[in-house]
Design a protein around this motif. Structure first.
Motif, mmCIF file in Angstrom:
data_model
loop_
_atom_site.group_PDB
_atom_site.id
_atom_site.type_symbol
_atom_site.label_atom_id
_atom_site.label_comp_id
_atom_site.label_asym_id
_atom_site.label_seq_id
_atom_site.Cartn_x
_atom_site.Cartn_y
_atom_site.Cartn_z
ATOM 1 N N GLY A 33 44.395 49.707 41.318
ATOM 2 C CA GLY A 33 43.390 48.793 40.734
ATOM 3 C C GLY A 33 43.867 48.268 39.413
ATOM 4 O O GLY A 33 44.423 49.073 38.520
ATOM 5 N N ARG A 34 43.679 46.982 39.054
ATOM 6 C CA ARG A 34 43.885 46.442 37.746
ATOM 7 C C ARG A 34 42.859 45.769 37.221
ATOM 8 O O ARG A 34 41.828 45.037 37.795
ATOM 9 N N LEU A 35 42.498 45.979 36.007
ATOM 10 C CA LEU A 35 41.273 45.421 35.354
ATOM 11 C C LEU A 35 42.032 44.361 34.270
ATOM 12 O O LEU A 35 42.870 44.677 33.483
ATOM 13 N N GLY A 36 41.550 43.211 34.398
ATOM 14 C CA GLY A 36 42.020 42.084 33.583
ATOM 15 C C GLY A 36 43.357 41.203 33.693
ATOM 16 O O GLY A 36 43.850 40.647 32.851
ATOM 17 N N GLY A 37 43.731 41.288 34.989
ATOM 18 C CA GLY A 37 44.844 40.342 35.270
ATOM 19 C C GLY A 37 46.345 40.979 34.788
ATOM 20 O O GLY A 37 46.247 41.996 34.397
ATOM 21 N N ASP A 38 47.065 39.985 34.844
ATOM 22 C CA ASP A 38 48.528 40.525 34.358
ATOM 23 C C ASP A 38 48.585 41.279 32.907
ATOM 24 O O ASP A 38 47.941 40.675 32.003
ATOM 25 N N GLY A 39 49.187 42.194 32.870
ATOM 26 C CA GLY A 39 49.211 42.945 31.677
ATOM 27 C C GLY A 39 47.869 43.738 31.313
ATOM 28 O O GLY A 39 47.684 44.346 30.260
ATOM 29 N N GLY A 40 46.871 43.761 32.166
ATOM 30 C CA GLY A 40 45.704 44.556 32.205
ATOM 31 C C GLY A 40 45.790 45.937 32.444
ATOM 32 O O GLY A 40 47.070 46.362 32.725
ATOM 33 N N ARG A 41 44.793 46.830 32.521
ATOM 34 C CA ARG A 41 44.720 48.198 32.368
ATOM 35 C C ARG A 41 44.732 48.556 33.968
ATOM 36 O O ARG A 41 44.107 47.852 35.005
ATOM 37 N N GLU A 42 45.609 49.554 34.516
ATOM 38 C CA GLU A 42 45.695 49.643 35.695
ATOM 39 C C GLU A 42 45.381 51.319 35.986
ATOM 40 O O GLU A 42 45.731 52.002 35.199
ATOM 41 N N VAL A 43 44.819 51.534 37.177
ATOM 42 C CA VAL A 43 44.836 52.974 37.605
ATOM 43 C C VAL A 43 45.606 52.899 39.050
ATOM 44 O O VAL A 43 45.617 52.065 39.816
#
Length: 85
Positions: A33-43
């Motif tokens: 899962g990624r929050l915030g698009g490219d360069g965002g925070r991932e889990v």
């Protein structure tokens, strides 16, 4: 790992955008899962079976705002088109 599913919450921008991937190597399943698009925070979460992984995908979509869109088939068709060219 091969992408088995891909979803986007339909929002643009670093604050609102959410992305989810379902991946598998044939034995293990991973949900990213990624929050915030490219360069965002991932889990990332690892699972032993597809059912558990898909349950996590559903939980992630249920707890995040947006009009979730399944991009899986569109991406599969694009990959096939690129291979044919």
């Amino acid at each position: 790992m091969e992408v088995k599913g891909r979803w986007w919450n339909g929002n643009w921008g670093r604050i609102a955008r959410r992305d989810i991937w379902l991946l598998s190597d044939g034995h293990r399943w991973r949900v990213r899962g990624r929050l915030g698009g490219d360069g965002g925070r991932e889990v990332a979460y690892e699972f032993d079976d597809e059912q558990q992984a898909r349950a996590m995908v559903n939980r992630m979509m249920e707890t995040s705002a947006g009009a979730w869109r399944d991009l899986t088939e569109a991406l599969r068709q694009e990959a096939q088109r690129l291979r044919a060219d």
